[in-house]
Design a protein around this motif. Sequence first.
Motif, mmCIF file in Angstrom:
data_model
loop_
_atom_site.group_PDB
_atom_site.id
_atom_site.type_symbol
_atom_site.label_atom_id
_atom_site.label_comp_id
_atom_site.label_asym_id
_atom_site.label_seq_id
_atom_site.Cartn_x
_atom_site.Cartn_y
_atom_site.Cartn_z
ATOM 1 N N LEU A 5 0.896 -1.265 0.109
ATOM 2 C CA LEU A 5 0.026 0.131 0.061
ATOM 3 C C LEU A 5 0.833 1.213 -0.134
ATOM 4 N N PHE A 6 1.821 1.128 0.616
ATOM 5 C CA PHE A 6 2.816 2.315 0.838
ATOM 6 C C PHE A 6 4.112 2.343 -0.205
ATOM 7 N N GLY A 7 4.428 1.276 -0.596
ATOM 8 C CA GLY A 7 5.288 1.005 -1.564
ATOM 9 C C GLY A 7 6.831 0.808 -0.892
ATOM 10 N N LEU A 10 7.805 -1.031 5.855
ATOM 11 C CA LEU A 10 7.732 -0.269 7.028
ATOM 12 C C LEU A 10 8.704 -0.814 8.131
ATOM 13 N N GLN A 11 8.702 -1.924 8.336
ATOM 14 C CA GLN A 11 9.698 -2.505 9.375
ATOM 15 C C GLN A 11 11.126 -2.412 8.816
ATOM 16 N N ALA A 12 11.506 -2.651 7.708
ATOM 17 C CA ALA A 12 12.744 -2.271 7.249
ATOM 18 C C ALA A 12 13.266 -0.869 7.393
ATOM 19 N N LEU A 22 3.821 9.325 5.904
ATOM 20 C CA LEU A 22 2.867 8.970 5.410
ATOM 21 C C LEU A 22 1.934 9.832 4.582
ATOM 22 N N CYS A 23 1.759 9.661 3.443
ATOM 23 C CA CYS A 23 1.134 10.688 2.412
ATOM 24 C C CYS A 23 -0.259 10.125 2.349
#
Length: 83
Positions: A5-7, A10-12, A22-23
């Motif tokens: 969803l965000f491309g 997030l954990q990395a 977060l846009c």
Amino acid sequence: MSSWLFGVDLQAISRSCGSALLCSYDSDAGQTGRDMATSRAELDSGYRAYTGMRAFTLEYAGNEVLLQKVGASLQAGSGGFVF
């Protein structure tokens, strides 16, 4: 699970960068809150996640709509905003 969803993963990102943005430019208050909550769930609790929003007249039907979006993002754990 929702990094598509965000491309990004997030954990990395949270292991490599000091914060994330977060846009939510084309999202309403409900979607912005859900997206921030999903992001917060994947990030470490101390990691700073900001919400990116446009703040101009044509984007919102009025001040209240902008305030609702800001409130939803804060309630979901946003650490600040980039307008």
